[in-house]
Design a protein around this motif. Structure first.
Motif, PDB file in Angstrom:
ATOM      1  N   TRP A  71     -48.387  21.351  10.985  1.00 42.53           N
ATOM      2  CA  TRP A  71     -48.548  22.492  11.888  1.00 42.53           C
ATOM      3  C   TRP A  71     -48.452  23.807  11.127  1.00 42.53           C
ATOM      4  CZ3 TRP A  71     -50.807  22.917  16.253  1.00 42.53           C
ATOM      5  CH2 TRP A  71     -50.862  21.840  17.139  1.00 42.53           C
ATOM      6  N   ALA A  74     -51.737  24.305   9.731  1.00 44.28           N
ATOM      7  CA  ALA A  74     -52.654  24.705  10.796  1.00 44.28           C
ATOM      8  C   ALA A  74     -52.446  26.175  11.156  1.00 44.28           C
ATOM      9  CB  ALA A  74     -52.442  23.820  12.021  1.00 44.28           C
ATOM     10  N   ARG A  75     -51.193  26.611  11.128  1.00 42.56           N
ATOM     11  CA  ARG A  75     -50.884  27.994  11.491  1.00 42.56           C
ATOM     12  C   ARG A  75     -51.556  28.986  10.563  1.00 42.56           C
ATOM     13  NH1 ARG A  75     -47.715  31.992  10.062  1.00 42.56           N
ATOM     14  NH2 ARG A  75     -46.874  30.842   8.304  1.00 42.56           N
ATOM     15  N   GLY A  77     -54.348  28.357   8.950  1.00 39.78           N
ATOM     16  CA  GLY A  77     -55.789  28.167   8.969  1.00 39.78           C
ATOM     17  C   GLY A  77     -56.335  27.117   8.031  1.00 39.78           C
ATOM     18  N   ARG A  80     -57.035  22.055  11.157  1.00 45.36           N
ATOM     19  CA  ARG A  80     -57.155  22.157  12.610  1.00 45.36           C
ATOM     20  C   ARG A  80     -56.907  20.772  13.189  1.00 45.36           C
ATOM     21  NH1 ARG A  80     -61.990  19.818  13.839  1.00 45.36           N
ATOM     22  NH2 ARG A  80     -63.708  20.045  12.341  1.00 45.36           N
ATOM     23  N   TRP A  99     -56.134  15.207  11.583  1.00 39.68           N
ATOM     24  CA  TRP A  99     -56.303  16.602  11.188  1.00 39.68           C
ATOM     25  C   TRP A  99     -57.552  16.745  10.331  1.00 39.68           C
ATOM     26  CZ3 TRP A  99     -52.622  20.149  12.873  1.00 39.68           C
ATOM     27  CH2 TRP A  99     -51.457  19.597  13.411  1.00 39.68           C
ATOM     28  N   THR A 102     -60.350  22.952   7.376  1.00 41.56           N
ATOM     29  CA  THR A 102     -61.303  24.002   7.711  1.00 41.56           C
ATOM     30  C   THR A 102     -62.047  24.462   6.453  1.00 41.56           C
ATOM     31  OG1 THR A 102     -59.725  25.790   7.346  1.00 41.56           O
ATOM     32  CG2 THR A 102     -59.778  24.788   9.550  1.00 41.56           C
TER      33      THR A 102
END
Length: 262
Positions: A71, A74-75, A77, A80, A99, A102
């Motif tokens: 996470w 993900a925070r 970037g 995702r 997951w 990106t």
């Protein structure tokens, strides 16, 4: 079981960095159509670190630190949630386990995976321990320097390291004078940094003056160079050095606080 968040973070980075940007769809099939299937990575980690504990018997504690690390990625970037291209795959159990990297994430991983390991969670703890002496302003800037290094934002990390060094200088001068407004006014005047430094170390021994001046180099360089608007080539190497120099300055000022502020 004691896994620092930073260990999980680093382990994920090293695994993700091995995945090619142009991975074919048939290769993705072996990965469950996601760049990362988190339970598999967690099991690989613990297989090398547990002695006689079956993987099936791992507790939630063994997993949650890795979900937190995912996470965090993900925070900023890098990841995702979900598969690369779900195409109407509506399965609730995908969420949290699958997951995808990106476009920005592939670029970020190429930089972050090549840097030497530095336990930033531990570095944050060490720098935060000086906050009672140097104040909340120092603590805020020091933690930001560490966090931005961790996120591979090296220019911002150097700027914050220089700002934290500035907080040390001001905190010591204020403690010595007992007049915060006076010291801030002096610092903000022309040549103020040099004047405050001279005020702080003017009565110190020549040896201490030299040592403090050398440790304060981080402020003169990073606060000036990194924070100005011109383009810079600051990289991971300079950022790593800036945080290390900040720790050296903090330790020196703390060890000699009584002499500096009397």
């Amino acid at each position: 079981m004691d896994v620092q968040a930073e260990q999980a973070f680093e382990f994920l980075i090293q695994n993700l960095a091995q995945i090619p940007r142009n991975i074919a769809r048939h290769s993705l099939a072996a990965l469950r159509y996601a760049h990362l299937y988190l339970p598999d990575v967690v099991m690989r980690f613990w297989q090398t670190r547990t002695s006689g504990t079956p993987i099936a018997e791992l507790s939630d504690e063994h997993y949650t630190v890795f979900y937190d690390a995912a996470w965090e990625l993900a925070r900023i970037g890098v990841l995702r949630p979900g598969r690369v291209a779900p195409r109407n795959m509506e399965q609730a159990n995908d969420f949290g386990d699958h997951w995808s990297i990106t476009k920005f994430g592939f670029e970020w991983l190429a930089r972050a995976s090549s840097r030497p390991f530095l336990d930033m969670s531990r570095m944050s703890e060490v720098l935060s321990s000086f906050e009672p002496t140097f104040g909340a302003g120092f603590g805020q800037r020091a933690v930001e320097a560490v966090r931005t290094y961790r996120n591979a934002n090296y220019l911002a990390s150097c700027a914050m390291a220089g700002a934290a060094a500035e907080s040390i200088l001001l905190a010591a001068a204020i403690a010595k004078s007992g007049d915060e407004a006076k010291m801030l006014k002096m610092y903000e005047s022309a040549g103020g940094r040099s004047r405050v430094t001279t005020y702080l170390t003017g009565q110190a021994t020549p040896a201490m003056q030299r040592q403090f001046g050398a440790a304060l180099h981080i402020l003169h360089y990073w606060r000036d160079d990194a924070a100005h608007g011109k383009q810079t080539t600051i990289s991971e190497v300079e950022s790593y050095s800036a945080i290390s120099e900040l720790l050296r300055l903090a330790q020196f000022a703390s060890d000699n606080w009584a002499d500096l502020t009397r």
